[in-house]
Scaffold this active site. Structure first.
Site, PDB file in Angstrom:
ATOM      1  N   GLY A   1       1.562 -42.792  12.532  1.00 53.67           N
ATOM      2  CA  GLY A   1       1.152 -43.725  11.488  1.00 53.67           C
ATOM      3  C   GLY A   1       2.209 -44.786  11.245  1.00 53.67           C
TER       4      GLY A   1
ATOM      5  N   GLY B   1      -8.537 -40.751  17.667  1.00 51.22           N
ATOM      6  CA  GLY B   1      -7.610 -41.450  18.537  1.00 51.22           C
ATOM      7  C   GLY B   1      -6.957 -40.452  19.468  1.00 51.22           C
TER       8      GLY B   1
ATOM      9  CB  ILE C   1      -3.530 -37.276  16.907  1.00 50.50           C
ATOM     10  CG1 ILE C   1      -2.074 -37.691  17.154  1.00 50.50           C
ATOM     11  CG2 ILE C   1      -3.598 -35.991  16.077  1.00 50.50           C
ATOM     12  CD1 ILE C   1      -1.266 -37.933  15.909  1.00 50.50           C
TER      13      ILE C   1
ATOM     14  NE  ARG D   1     -11.038 -49.841  13.729  1.00 46.55           N
ATOM     15  CZ  ARG D   1      -9.923 -50.489  14.032  1.00 46.55           C
ATOM     16  NH1 ARG D   1      -9.131 -50.920  13.058  1.00 46.55           N
ATOM     17  NH2 ARG D   1      -9.586 -50.697  15.288  1.00 46.55           N
TER      18      ARG D   1
ATOM     19  NE  ARG E   1     -13.103 -44.201  21.559  1.00 45.32           N
ATOM     20  CZ  ARG E   1     -12.505 -43.867  20.440  1.00 45.32           C
ATOM     21  NH1 ARG E   1     -12.824 -44.511  19.319  1.00 45.32           N
ATOM     22  NH2 ARG E   1     -11.596 -42.908  20.401  1.00 45.32           N
TER      23      ARG E   1
ATOM     24  NE  ARG F   1       1.320 -40.997   7.253  1.00 40.57           N
ATOM     25  CZ  ARG F   1       1.699 -40.528   8.427  1.00 40.57           C
ATOM     26  NH1 ARG F   1       1.242 -39.330   8.820  1.00 40.57           N
ATOM     27  NH2 ARG F   1       2.503 -41.223   9.223  1.00 40.57           N
TER      28      ARG F   1
ATOM     29  CG  ASP G   1       1.250 -30.744   8.258  1.00 34.63           C
ATOM     30  OD1 ASP G   1       2.078 -29.867   7.936  1.00 34.63           O
ATOM     31  OD2 ASP G   1       1.551 -31.728   8.966  1.00 34.63           O
TER      32      ASP G   1
ATOM     33  CG  HIS H   1       4.129 -34.491   6.662  1.00 33.77           C
ATOM     34  ND1 HIS H   1       3.975 -35.675   5.973  1.00 33.77           N
ATOM     35  CD2 HIS H   1       3.776 -34.777   7.952  1.00 33.77           C
ATOM     36  CE1 HIS H   1       3.562 -36.622   6.793  1.00 33.77           C
ATOM     37  NE2 HIS H   1       3.442 -36.093   8.001  1.00 33.77           N
TER      38      HIS H   1
ATOM     39  N   GLY I   1       3.510 -31.392  11.180  1.00 36.16           N
ATOM     40  CA  GLY I   1       2.716 -31.650  12.376  1.00 36.16           C
ATOM     41  C   GLY I   1       3.522 -32.259  13.502  1.00 36.16           C
TER      42      GLY I   1
END
Length: 313
Positions: free
Chosen positions: A72, A146, A148, A169, A172, A228, A251, A275, A277
Protein backbone atom coordinates in the site's frame (compact mmCIF):
# COMPACT_ATOMS: atom_id res chain seq x y z
CA UNK A 1 21.91 16.23 -11.53
CA UNK A 2 21.87 14.92 -7.96
CA UNK A 3 22.48 11.22 -7.35
CA UNK A 4 21.62 10.90 -3.65
CA UNK A 5 19.63 7.78 -2.72
CA UNK A 6 18.04 7.53 0.72
CA UNK A 7 17.88 3.92 1.90
CA UNK A 8 16.43 2.47 5.13
CA UNK A 9 19.16 -0.20 4.97
CA UNK A 10 22.91 0.33 4.89
CA UNK A 11 24.21 0.11 1.34
CA UNK A 12 27.01 -2.31 2.31
CA UNK A 13 24.31 -4.78 3.41
CA UNK A 14 22.84 -4.98 -0.11
CA UNK A 15 24.69 -6.82 -2.87
CA UNK A 16 24.30 -5.63 -6.44
CA UNK A 17 23.60 -1.92 -5.96
CA UNK A 18 24.84 0.13 -8.92
CA UNK A 19 27.94 2.29 -8.59
CA UNK A 20 27.80 6.01 -9.19
CA UNK A 21 24.99 6.77 -6.74
CA UNK A 22 25.44 8.36 -3.30
CA UNK A 23 23.74 6.09 -0.76
CA UNK A 24 22.46 7.74 2.42
CA UNK A 25 21.17 5.60 5.28
CA UNK A 26 17.95 6.92 6.82
CA UNK A 27 15.42 4.80 8.66
CA UNK A 28 13.27 7.52 10.17
CA UNK A 29 15.77 9.04 12.61
CA UNK A 30 15.29 12.59 13.78
CA UNK A 31 18.47 13.70 12.02
CA UNK A 32 18.51 13.54 8.23
CA UNK A 33 21.62 11.94 6.64
CA UNK A 34 21.99 14.78 4.14
CA UNK A 35 20.04 17.68 2.67
CA UNK A 36 16.63 16.32 1.55
CA UNK A 37 16.72 18.78 -1.35
CA UNK A 38 19.55 16.68 -2.83
CA UNK A 39 17.66 13.35 -2.66
CA UNK A 40 16.95 11.89 -6.11
CA UNK A 41 15.53 8.49 -5.07
CA UNK A 42 13.71 8.11 -1.75
CA UNK A 43 13.08 4.65 -0.30
CA UNK A 44 10.43 5.12 2.38
CA UNK A 45 11.30 3.55 5.77
CA UNK A 46 9.30 0.40 6.42
CA UNK A 47 6.74 0.15 9.23
CA UNK A 48 7.20 3.73 10.40
CA UNK A 49 4.38 6.13 11.21
CA UNK A 50 3.08 8.13 8.22
CA UNK A 51 4.33 11.35 9.81
CA UNK A 52 7.86 9.92 9.89
CA UNK A 53 7.77 8.72 6.30
CA UNK A 54 6.37 12.01 5.03
CA UNK A 55 8.58 14.34 7.07
CA UNK A 56 11.44 14.83 4.58
CA UNK A 57 9.28 14.84 1.47
CA UNK A 58 8.30 18.51 1.56
CA UNK A 59 11.99 19.39 1.20
CA UNK A 60 12.77 16.90 -1.59
CA UNK A 61 12.98 19.39 -4.42
CA UNK A 62 15.10 17.12 -6.65
CA UNK A 63 13.49 13.75 -6.02
CA UNK A 64 12.55 11.75 -9.11
CA UNK A 65 11.25 8.53 -7.54
CA UNK A 66 9.64 7.50 -4.25
CA UNK A 67 9.77 3.77 -3.51
CA UNK A 68 7.69 2.24 -0.72
CA UNK A 69 8.52 -1.12 0.83
CA UNK A 70 4.84 -1.83 1.42
CA UNK A 71 2.18 -2.95 -1.00
CA UNK A 72 0.00 0.00 0.00
CA UNK A 73 1.01 3.60 -0.58
CA UNK A 74 -1.66 5.38 1.46
CA UNK A 75 0.87 6.37 4.15
CA UNK A 76 2.76 8.67 1.75
CA UNK A 77 -0.03 9.93 -0.51
CA UNK A 78 -0.73 13.13 1.50
CA UNK A 79 2.86 14.29 1.01
CA UNK A 80 2.87 13.89 -2.78
CA UNK A 81 1.30 17.29 -3.24
CA UNK A 82 4.54 18.84 -1.98
CA UNK A 83 6.58 17.19 -4.74
CA UNK A 84 7.28 18.60 -8.18
CA UNK A 85 5.48 17.15 -11.22
CA UNK A 86 6.91 14.01 -12.78
CA UNK A 87 7.91 12.16 -9.60
CA UNK A 88 7.13 8.44 -9.85
CA UNK A 89 5.63 6.63 -6.85
CA UNK A 90 6.41 2.89 -6.83
CA UNK A 91 5.08 0.22 -4.49
CA UNK A 92 6.58 -3.08 -3.32
CA UNK A 93 4.70 -5.46 -5.56
CA UNK A 94 6.45 -8.82 -5.32
CA UNK A 95 7.71 -8.35 -1.75
CA UNK A 96 4.71 -9.20 0.43
CA UNK A 97 2.65 -11.69 -1.56
CA UNK A 98 4.14 -14.84 0.00
CA UNK A 99 3.97 -13.66 3.61
CA UNK A 100 0.51 -12.13 3.33
CA UNK A 101 -0.83 -15.19 1.55
CA UNK A 102 0.54 -17.41 4.33
CA UNK A 103 -0.98 -15.29 7.08
CA UNK A 104 -4.35 -15.12 5.35
CA UNK A 105 -4.49 -18.89 5.14
CA UNK A 106 -3.39 -19.19 8.77
CA UNK A 107 -6.09 -16.77 9.95
CA UNK A 108 -8.80 -18.58 7.99
CA UNK A 109 -7.81 -22.02 9.26
CA UNK A 110 -7.27 -20.88 12.85
CA UNK A 111 -10.64 -19.16 12.95
CA UNK A 112 -12.63 -21.95 11.33
CA UNK A 113 -11.00 -24.80 13.22
CA UNK A 114 -11.22 -23.06 16.60
CA UNK A 115 -7.49 -22.75 17.31
CA UNK A 116 -7.81 -19.69 19.62
CA UNK A 117 -10.26 -21.65 21.78
CA UNK A 118 -7.89 -24.62 21.89
CA UNK A 119 -5.06 -22.36 23.12
CA UNK A 120 -7.30 -20.96 25.84
CA UNK A 121 -8.37 -24.48 26.68
CA UNK A 122 -4.76 -25.61 26.96
CA UNK A 123 -4.06 -22.74 29.36
CA UNK A 124 -6.93 -24.03 31.53
CA UNK A 125 -6.16 -27.73 30.94
CA UNK A 126 -9.56 -28.20 29.24
CA UNK A 127 -10.18 -30.78 26.47
CA UNK A 128 -12.43 -28.89 24.04
CA UNK A 129 -13.39 -31.61 21.56
CA UNK A 130 -16.29 -31.37 19.13
CA UNK A 131 -17.17 -30.58 15.51
CA UNK A 132 -15.67 -27.46 13.94
CA UNK A 133 -16.05 -25.92 10.48
CA UNK A 134 -13.63 -27.02 7.75
CA UNK A 135 -12.33 -24.90 4.92
CA UNK A 136 -13.20 -27.70 2.48
CA UNK A 137 -16.41 -27.12 0.50
CA UNK A 138 -16.53 -23.42 1.40
CA UNK A 139 -16.95 -20.46 -0.96
CA UNK A 140 -14.27 -17.81 -0.49
CA UNK A 141 -14.76 -14.26 -1.79
CA UNK A 142 -11.54 -12.28 -2.29
CA UNK A 143 -12.14 -8.52 -2.36
CA UNK A 144 -9.09 -6.92 -3.94
CA UNK A 145 -7.68 -9.22 -6.60
CA UNK A 146 -4.25 -7.78 -7.28
CA UNK A 147 -0.99 -9.64 -6.80
CA UNK A 148 -1.71 -10.31 -3.12
CA UNK A 149 -5.24 -11.46 -3.83
CA UNK A 150 -3.89 -13.84 -6.47
CA UNK A 151 -1.25 -15.12 -4.02
CA UNK A 152 -4.00 -15.82 -1.50
CA UNK A 153 -5.89 -17.86 -4.09
CA UNK A 154 -2.68 -19.77 -4.88
CA UNK A 155 -2.55 -20.91 -1.27
CA UNK A 156 -6.25 -21.75 -1.13
CA UNK A 157 -6.05 -23.97 -4.22
CA UNK A 158 -5.29 -27.31 -2.45
CA UNK A 159 -8.11 -26.98 0.10
CA UNK A 160 -10.99 -28.44 -1.95
CA UNK A 161 -13.07 -25.28 -1.93
CA UNK A 162 -16.50 -25.10 -3.48
CA UNK A 163 -15.29 -22.05 -5.39
CA UNK A 164 -13.30 -18.81 -5.21
CA UNK A 165 -15.00 -15.57 -6.21
CA UNK A 166 -12.74 -12.67 -7.17
CA UNK A 167 -13.52 -8.95 -6.96
CA UNK A 168 -11.42 -5.98 -8.08
CA UNK A 169 -11.98 -2.34 -8.99
CA UNK A 170 -12.94 -3.31 -12.53
CA UNK A 171 -14.02 -6.57 -14.17
CA UNK A 172 -11.57 -8.71 -16.14
CA UNK A 173 -10.74 -12.32 -16.90
CA UNK A 174 -7.69 -14.17 -15.57
CA UNK A 175 -6.28 -17.64 -16.18
CA UNK A 176 -8.18 -18.76 -13.08
CA UNK A 177 -11.46 -17.25 -14.19
CA UNK A 178 -13.64 -14.18 -13.96
CA UNK A 179 -12.86 -11.18 -11.77
CA UNK A 180 -16.00 -9.26 -10.83
CA UNK A 181 -16.20 -5.48 -10.55
CA UNK A 182 -16.49 -3.88 -7.13
CA UNK A 183 -19.99 -2.75 -8.05
CA UNK A 184 -21.10 -6.42 -8.09
CA UNK A 185 -20.22 -6.99 -4.43
CA UNK A 186 -23.76 -6.64 -2.99
CA UNK A 187 -24.97 -9.58 -5.06
CA UNK A 188 -21.91 -11.73 -4.29
CA UNK A 189 -21.71 -11.35 -0.51
CA UNK A 190 -24.70 -13.53 0.51
CA UNK A 191 -23.14 -16.69 -0.96
CA UNK A 192 -19.68 -16.36 0.61
CA UNK A 193 -18.61 -18.42 3.62
CA UNK A 194 -15.32 -16.51 3.93
CA UNK A 195 -14.77 -12.91 2.80
CA UNK A 196 -11.11 -11.89 2.47
CA UNK A 197 -10.21 -8.21 2.20
CA UNK A 198 -6.92 -7.60 0.37
CA UNK A 199 -7.77 -4.32 -1.34
CA UNK A 200 -5.69 -1.13 -1.24
CA UNK A 201 -6.98 1.72 0.92
CA UNK A 202 -8.41 4.34 -1.45
CA UNK A 203 -11.30 6.78 -1.41
CA UNK A 204 -13.42 4.01 -2.94
CA UNK A 205 -12.51 1.38 -0.34
CA UNK A 206 -12.38 3.46 2.85
CA UNK A 207 -15.36 2.29 4.90
CA UNK A 208 -16.29 -0.22 2.18
CA UNK A 209 -17.19 -2.80 4.82
CA UNK A 210 -20.02 -0.88 6.44
CA UNK A 211 -23.26 -1.96 8.09
CA UNK A 212 -24.89 -2.70 4.73
CA UNK A 213 -21.92 -4.80 3.54
CA UNK A 214 -21.89 -6.79 6.77
CA UNK A 215 -25.66 -7.28 6.75
CA UNK A 216 -25.39 -8.91 3.32
CA UNK A 217 -22.90 -11.52 4.60
CA UNK A 218 -24.47 -14.88 5.38
CA UNK A 219 -25.00 -16.01 8.95
CA UNK A 220 -21.86 -17.69 10.27
CA UNK A 221 -19.57 -16.18 7.63
CA UNK A 222 -15.97 -15.24 8.43
CA UNK A 223 -14.53 -11.81 7.55
CA UNK A 224 -10.73 -11.71 7.13
CA UNK A 225 -8.98 -8.34 6.81
CA UNK A 226 -5.36 -8.32 5.63
CA UNK A 227 -5.80 -5.00 3.78
CA UNK A 228 -6.01 -1.82 5.87
CA UNK A 229 -8.00 -1.15 9.02
CA UNK A 230 -10.07 1.76 7.65
CA UNK A 231 -11.50 -0.47 4.90
CA UNK A 232 -13.80 -1.72 7.70
CA UNK A 233 -16.21 0.36 9.77
CA UNK A 234 -15.17 -0.83 13.24
CA UNK A 235 -18.41 0.21 14.93
CA UNK A 236 -20.50 -1.71 12.39
CA UNK A 237 -18.25 -4.77 12.71
CA UNK A 238 -18.50 -4.72 16.49
CA UNK A 239 -22.28 -4.74 16.26
CA UNK A 240 -22.25 -7.88 14.11
CA UNK A 241 -19.63 -9.61 16.26
CA UNK A 242 -21.46 -8.88 19.49
CA UNK A 243 -24.69 -10.39 18.22
CA UNK A 244 -22.74 -13.48 17.13
CA UNK A 245 -23.95 -13.49 13.54
CA UNK A 246 -20.49 -13.47 11.92
CA UNK A 247 -16.88 -13.95 12.99
CA UNK A 248 -13.72 -12.07 12.02
CA UNK A 249 -9.94 -12.48 11.73
CA UNK A 250 -8.14 -9.15 11.58
CA UNK A 251 -4.49 -8.44 10.85
CA UNK A 252 -5.30 -4.73 10.64
CA UNK A 253 -7.65 -2.59 12.68
CA UNK A 254 -9.02 0.91 12.92
CA UNK A 255 -7.62 2.41 15.11
CA UNK A 256 -4.18 0.87 14.82
CA UNK A 257 -2.37 -0.12 16.93
CA UNK A 258 -5.51 -1.21 18.76
CA UNK A 259 -5.37 0.55 22.15
CA UNK A 260 -5.78 -1.19 25.46
CA UNK A 261 -9.41 -1.26 26.55
CA UNK A 262 -10.83 -1.18 23.03
CA UNK A 263 -13.95 -3.39 22.80
CA UNK A 264 -12.61 -5.15 19.69
CA UNK A 265 -10.02 -6.97 21.82
CA UNK A 266 -12.68 -9.00 23.59
CA UNK A 267 -15.48 -9.09 21.01
CA UNK A 268 -16.84 -12.62 20.55
CA UNK A 269 -15.62 -14.55 17.53
CA UNK A 270 -12.68 -12.31 16.64
CA UNK A 271 -9.03 -13.27 16.13
CA UNK A 272 -6.55 -10.37 16.01
CA UNK A 273 -2.96 -10.43 14.78
CA UNK A 274 -0.84 -7.24 15.09
CA UNK A 275 -0.38 -6.27 11.40
CA UNK A 276 2.17 -8.99 10.65
CA UNK A 277 1.16 -9.86 7.11
CA UNK A 278 4.40 -8.44 5.70
CA UNK A 279 7.15 -8.41 8.35
CA UNK A 280 8.52 -11.96 8.21
CA UNK A 281 11.81 -13.60 7.32
CA UNK A 282 10.67 -13.43 3.68
CA UNK A 283 10.64 -9.61 3.70
CA UNK A 284 14.31 -8.67 3.68
CA UNK A 285 15.57 -10.77 0.74
CA UNK A 286 12.63 -9.73 -1.42
CA UNK A 287 12.92 -6.06 -0.44
CA UNK A 288 16.64 -6.04 -1.25
CA UNK A 289 16.04 -7.70 -4.63
CA UNK A 290 13.42 -5.08 -5.44
CA UNK A 291 15.73 -2.19 -4.50
CA UNK A 292 18.66 -3.60 -6.48
CA UNK A 293 16.47 -4.02 -9.56
CA UNK A 294 14.87 -0.58 -9.24
CA UNK A 295 18.10 1.29 -8.57
CA UNK A 296 19.88 -0.40 -11.47
CA UNK A 297 17.05 0.72 -13.73
CA UNK A 298 17.22 4.21 -12.20
CA UNK A 299 20.98 4.48 -12.74
CA UNK A 300 20.56 3.45 -16.40
CA UNK A 301 17.60 5.80 -16.90
CA UNK A 302 15.38 2.81 -17.69
CA UNK A 303 11.64 2.70 -16.82
CA UNK A 304 10.95 1.76 -13.22
CA UNK A 305 8.67 -1.11 -12.24
CA UNK A 306 5.63 -0.98 -9.93
CA UNK A 307 4.77 2.63 -10.78
CA UNK A 308 1.51 3.46 -9.04
CA UNK A 309 1.25 7.09 -10.14
CA UNK A 310 3.25 10.04 -11.40
CA UNK A 311 2.81 13.41 -9.75
CA UNK A 312 1.21 16.05 -11.92
CA UNK A 313 -0.07 13.47 -14.41
Amino acid sequence: MTSDVWLPFRADEIDGLPEGLNYRFWNGDQEFPADPAECAFYVVPYMKAPAVSQRPMAEMASVRAVQTLSAGVDHVLPALKSLRPGVQLCNARGVHEASTGELTLALILASLRGIPGFVRGQDKEEWRSGFYPALADKTVLIVGYGSIGAAIEDRLAPFELERVVRVARSARTTERGRVHALTELPALLPDADVVVLSTPLTDATRGLVNADFLARMKDGALLVNVARGPVVDTKALLAELENGRITAALDVTDPEPLPQGHPLWHAPGVLISPHVGGPTSAFMPRAKRLLVAQLNRFSRAEPLKNVVLTTGA
